[in-house]
Structure formats: structure tokens, C-alpha cells
Design a protein around this motif. Sequence first.
Motif, PDB file in Angstrom:
ATOM      1  N   ALA A   1       0.849  -1.189   0.000  1.00 58.52           N
ATOM      2  CA  ALA A   1       0.000   0.000   0.000  1.00 58.52           C
ATOM      3  C   ALA A   1       0.883   1.238   0.000  1.00 58.52           C
ATOM      4  O   ALA A   1       1.976   1.232   0.588  1.00 58.52           O
ATOM      5  N   GLN A   2       0.437   2.280  -0.676  1.00 60.64           N
ATOM      6  CA  GLN A   2       1.122   3.568  -0.692  1.00 60.64           C
ATOM      7  C   GLN A   2       2.630   3.445  -0.920  1.00 60.64           C
ATOM      8  O   GLN A   2       3.437   3.901  -0.105  1.00 60.64           O
TER       9      GLN A   2
ATOM     10  N   ARG B   1       3.301   0.823 -10.933  1.00 64.36           N
ATOM     11  CA  ARG B   1       2.335   0.368  -9.937  1.00 64.36           C
ATOM     12  C   ARG B   1       0.933   0.390 -10.515  1.00 64.36           C
ATOM     13  O   ARG B   1       0.575   1.268 -11.297  1.00 64.36           O
TER      14      ARG B   1
ATOM     15  N   SER C   1      -3.103  -0.096  -9.117  1.00 64.71           N
ATOM     16  CA  SER C   1      -4.004  -0.265  -7.975  1.00 64.71           C
ATOM     17  C   SER C   1      -4.918  -1.465  -8.208  1.00 64.71           C
ATOM     18  O   SER C   1      -5.560  -1.574  -9.243  1.00 64.71           O
TER      19      SER C   1
ATOM     20  N   LYS D   1      -9.082  -1.134  -2.942  1.00 65.42           N
ATOM     21  CA  LYS D   1      -8.947  -0.156  -1.868  1.00 65.42           C
ATOM     22  C   LYS D   1      -9.186  -0.826  -0.517  1.00 65.42           C
ATOM     23  O   LYS D   1     -10.050  -1.695  -0.399  1.00 65.42           O
TER      24      LYS D   1
ATOM     25  N   GLU E   1      -9.731   5.647   2.656  1.00 66.76           N
ATOM     26  CA  GLU E   1      -9.425   4.510   1.777  1.00 66.76           C
ATOM     27  C   GLU E   1      -7.965   4.565   1.366  1.00 66.76           C
ATOM     28  O   GLU E   1      -7.414   5.644   1.104  1.00 66.76           O
TER      29      GLU E   1
ATOM     30  N   ASP F   1      -5.134   2.682  -1.242  1.00 69.74           N
ATOM     31  CA  ASP F   1      -4.952   1.799  -2.396  1.00 69.74           C
ATOM     32  C   ASP F   1      -3.907   0.737  -2.106  1.00 69.74           C
ATOM     33  O   ASP F   1      -2.870   1.010  -1.478  1.00 69.74           O
ATOM     34  N   PHE F   2      -4.181  -0.464  -2.599  1.00 76.74           N
ATOM     35  CA  PHE F   2      -3.236  -1.575  -2.491  1.00 76.74           C
ATOM     36  C   PHE F   2      -2.745  -1.866  -3.915  1.00 76.74           C
ATOM     37  O   PHE F   2      -3.546  -2.090  -4.821  1.00 76.74           O
ATOM     38  N   TYR F   3      -1.422  -1.866  -4.106  1.00 75.18           N
ATOM     39  CA  TYR F   3      -0.840  -1.874  -5.445  1.00 75.18           C
ATOM     40  C   TYR F   3      -0.082  -3.152  -5.796  1.00 75.18           C
ATOM     41  O   TYR F   3       0.512  -3.804  -4.922  1.00 75.18           O
ATOM     42  N   ARG F   4      -0.110  -3.453  -7.073  1.00 72.01           N
ATOM     43  CA  ARG F   4       0.829  -4.409  -7.679  1.00 72.01           C
ATOM     44  C   ARG F   4       2.018  -3.614  -8.173  1.00 72.01           C
ATOM     45  O   ARG F   4       1.869  -2.622  -8.878  1.00 72.01           O
TER      46      ARG F   4
END
Length: 305
Positions: free
Chosen positions: A149-150, A159, A161, A164, A270, A272-275
Motif C-alpha cells: 500500500a502507498q 504500480r 491499484s 482499496k 481509503e 490503495d493496495f498496489y501491484r
Amino acid sequence: MNVSTRQLKAFLCLARLQSFTRAAEQLHITQAGLSAMMRDLETQFDCRLFDRTTRAVSLTPAGLQLVPRVERMLAEFGDACLALGKISAHAKRVLTVAVAPVVAASFLAEVCEHFAKAEPEVTVRLRDVNKERILAMVESGEVDVGFCAQPNPASATERLSLFKCHLLCIARPGVLKLKPARDGGLPTTSWAQLPTLPILASADPSQGLIDAYLERIGRAHEERPAYESMPTIIAMAAGGFGIGFVPSFALPTCLRLGVEVARLQRPSVEIDFYRITKKGREVPRLVEPFVASLVAVAHRVGVAR
């Protein structure tokens, strides 16, 4: 010297058949093409390899000495190609993933189990490291993909997203004085309702996001402990040493440790959770099915909004 394996294979074929006509047929090239290859080979070795007459082709003493060496060299080259092919095939069956320790502990076992049903022959190698190490490992190619995240901006990574997360408030049971949610989900609390207990802060730069909301209720500048590790914040909250704030990707860990959990509202936050992948590198084929498993499990266990 610029000798090709094609030339060396043609040399062995001609040495074995002792006929330009038959060797050219077997190699599927013209006689003129074969003759040109042998002349170039002799030029590069600076010696004659064949005695040519109108009726026969025979090896010179230099050619006779070259035959076993070329046979050995081509055999070793073939073995090397086979070994590299096996390494490449093995690499295609391994996916190396980097995530934060709290993410790994919360739901990555379930993700790997879900992924194994779709890709049963693939081995997932999991690296649980902090956010900075995730980015560094993706940049260096040490891992195929990272998740966090972040993430801090990094020029060598890209990255995407995936979903959330909610920001949660956690405390020792009974501290938040929560009422059960009507829909059976997580109970909620507002920033204004936070109990007057010490705030367990994070040393991560993401603490700045939380402080912006604490500023609104006049609690951003309280003296407070700061911890490097999110699992430590969760454990300290469980022990009654204060209230903490964690993204919902830590929810399964919070529930296992028995802390009280509430989703923050008024306002809700909220994250964001990223690849994370390496910029300019083709994303490995196995990443997408792994992402599909991660997103599916995240929604199932309440990590994703």
C-alpha cells in the motif's frame, strides 16, 4: 574470428560424407553455399581443411585434427543449451513475490492456496520484507512482483491499484465501546469518538495521512510512541497500551490477535493496495493469475473494500 555453429556442423557433415553434393543435400543448402562456407572457415583458420579434386573430397592433416575438437565443442554446446533450457523451464514454474510481513501473515497463505488450484505445478516463493525492500527487490529483478500500500515513487517500477482498503482503528476489547454492525460486517466508529488513550503511531511515512485526520480533532501533536512494525502496533493495541490505526489488509492478523476492530468513518479513509512490477520488463505470465487469486481472497476475507 567469427566462426558459427552452422559452419562447424557443415564442416563435420562434409568431413563425414566426403562429397559436396551429398553434404549440401543433407544440409538443405546449395553446393555453392556450402563451398563458400568452407572457404570462409579455411580463411578464418588460415589453413586448408579439405583436399578437393573433381571426383573426391578428403580431409587434410589440419582437417583431421579439427574433427574431434569440433565434435567435442558442439557436444558441449548442445549440453549447455539443454541445461539452460531446463533452467528456463524451471524458472517459468516459479513465481517470486514480495509483500510486507503483516500482509503475508494476514492472508497470503490463503492466496497461495487459491492460486495453487489454478496453477498446481507452480511454486510460489514468498519474501516478507518492508516496503522499501519490496521496491528495491522489484527494481533489481530479485522478485517477479511486489504488493504493498502507498508505495514511495520509484522511477524503475510501475504500480497498478488492485483494490482499496479501509483504515481501521484497533484497541483492546471493550476500549472502543462498539455496537455490532447491522449488516454483520465490521462495526464503525468516528474520529471524534476515539478514546483518550495514547495513539500508537507508525514510523512509516503513511502516518502523515493519519495525522491529517487527527489534526481535525486536535490530536495530531500528542506525545506518542512510534513503531517500525505494524504487527508491533497490533500487539501493543491488544495489550491495552493505546489505540492504533491499520489498513484493512491487516484485518485477519488483528482478528487472530483478538483486538477490537472498527472501520473509521466521518470521514472514512481509503488506501490503495498496489501491484508493483519493474518498468520496461515484460510482466511474467504467472503474475496475472496470482493477482486474480489475491484480489479474490482479499474480498472474501474482508481485506478489500
